[in-house]
Scaffold this motif. Structure first.
Motif, PDB file in Angstrom:
ATOM      1  N   ASP A   1     -11.559   9.800   4.538  1.00  0.00           N
ATOM      2  CA  ASP A   1     -12.120  11.107   4.861  1.00  0.00           C
ATOM      3  C   ASP A   1     -11.238  11.850   5.858  1.00  0.00           C
TER       4      ASP A   1
ATOM      5  N   ARG B   1     -20.426   7.736   0.279  1.00  0.00           N
ATOM      6  CA  ARG B   1     -20.549   8.836   1.245  1.00  0.00           C
ATOM      7  C   ARG B   1     -19.344   9.771   1.142  1.00  0.00           C
TER       8      ARG B   1
ATOM      9  N   LYS C   1     -19.584  13.704   0.300  1.00  0.00           N
ATOM     10  CA  LYS C   1     -19.100  14.679   1.285  1.00  0.00           C
ATOM     11  C   LYS C   1     -18.086  15.643   0.682  1.00  0.00           C
TER      12      LYS C   1
END
Length: 291
Positions: A196, A241, A245
């Motif tokens: 991320d 996740r 996202k």
């Protein structure tokens, strides 16, 4: 890089690993890098043991375990307070080549477009085998993986290049860039927070650079020794996740479809590694007995 740099090592109930890592960092410290240990709410006396064994190392003791991302964020804030213009995040279950930091920081110094720089990482127990030689990420397919993992090291993995993402095991950044991108997203657990962060760094127009002249050896999964299935599960949750996202719904569907098969394959691989470990130990014991 002429400006001060700080190596941030995160510890949680792992004093033995951390002290071993700090010992390997002694030549690096003598070359001008600061070293900071962030104790992430350990409840086993780790902070005191580390201070006693390595009194020259600053220890930032957090009252709670903030997770890997939270610990790194706290460490970078403290590094900036100490005057660091660059930070190297390093897992505590690693050993480093004496020149690993110089090689990473040189890339940041020479190339203003480099946002993160990551070394070649080898298995500590199989030092001729690659653990990380770059990262591949394809959100449309729900795919995140290390380049070269478990392959024999060689010229193929010894070329500097841009890559898809930096592993949280070890990477360097300018502190101003880390702050500009917002640091780690503390909503992630143990896995995928590095991917991320890398994607957000790339969105700012920076590159992720793989620099194989910097070498680190990784004692893989020291945080989850004896609990490998938990590691696999947490990694799956982290990637889910990540896909949510970044809005990759096709990638999420593919990941949900294929992940059960990956989990089974991962469990089978772990079983095979354990069997090989037992056979290797027995063979070595037989050799010692014969001697």
């Amino acid at each position: 890089m002429t400006s001060p740099a700080c190596i941030v090592v995160i510890n949680w109930n792992g004093a033995d690993d951390t002290i071993g890592c700090l010992r390997s960092l002694e030549p690096v410290r003598s070359s001008g890098c600061m070293v900071l240990v962030v104790d992430n709410g350990s409840d086993d006396g780790s902070a005191g043991r580390i201070r006693m064994a390595c009194p020259e190392t600053e220890v930032l003791a957090l009252p709670l375990n903030l997770g890997y991302g939270g610990g790194c964020n706290a460490g970078c804030r403290r590094a900036e307070e100490l005057g660091a213009k660059a930070v190297i995040f390093l897992n505590n279950d690693t050993l480093v080549d004496p020149l690993f930091a110089v090689s990473l920081l040189l890339v940041l110094s020479r190339d203003p477009t480099a946002g993160m720089v990551v070394p070649k990482i080898l298995y500590a127990d199989r030092p001729c085998r690659i653990w990380y030689a770059g990262g591949e990420v394809d959100l449309s397919r729900g795919m995140v993986r290390h380049t070269g993992i478990r392959r024999k090291d060689g010229p193929r993995y010894s070329q500097s290049s841009h890559t898809g993402y930096a592993t949280g095991c070890c990477f360097a950044m300018r502190t101003r860039d880390f702050r500009a991108v917002g640091g780690f997203d503390e909503g992630f657990g143990m896995y995928a927070e590095d991917v991320d962060l890398s994607l957000r760094v790339r969105e700012l127009g920076f590159s992720i650079d793989y620099e194989p002249s910097s070498v680190v050896w990784h004692r893989v999964s020291a945080s989850y020794r004896g609990r490998p299935l938990k590691k696999i599960w947490l990694r799956s949750m982290g990637i889910m996740r990540l896909l949510r996202k970044h809005g990759s719904w096709t990638g999420m569907m593919l990941f949900m479809l294929l992940e059960p098969f990956r989990l089974v394959r991962g469990a089978a691989s772990l079983a095979a590694v354990r069997v090989m470990g037992v056979l290797h130990a027995e063979a070595r014991s037989n050799e010692e007995g014969a001697a």
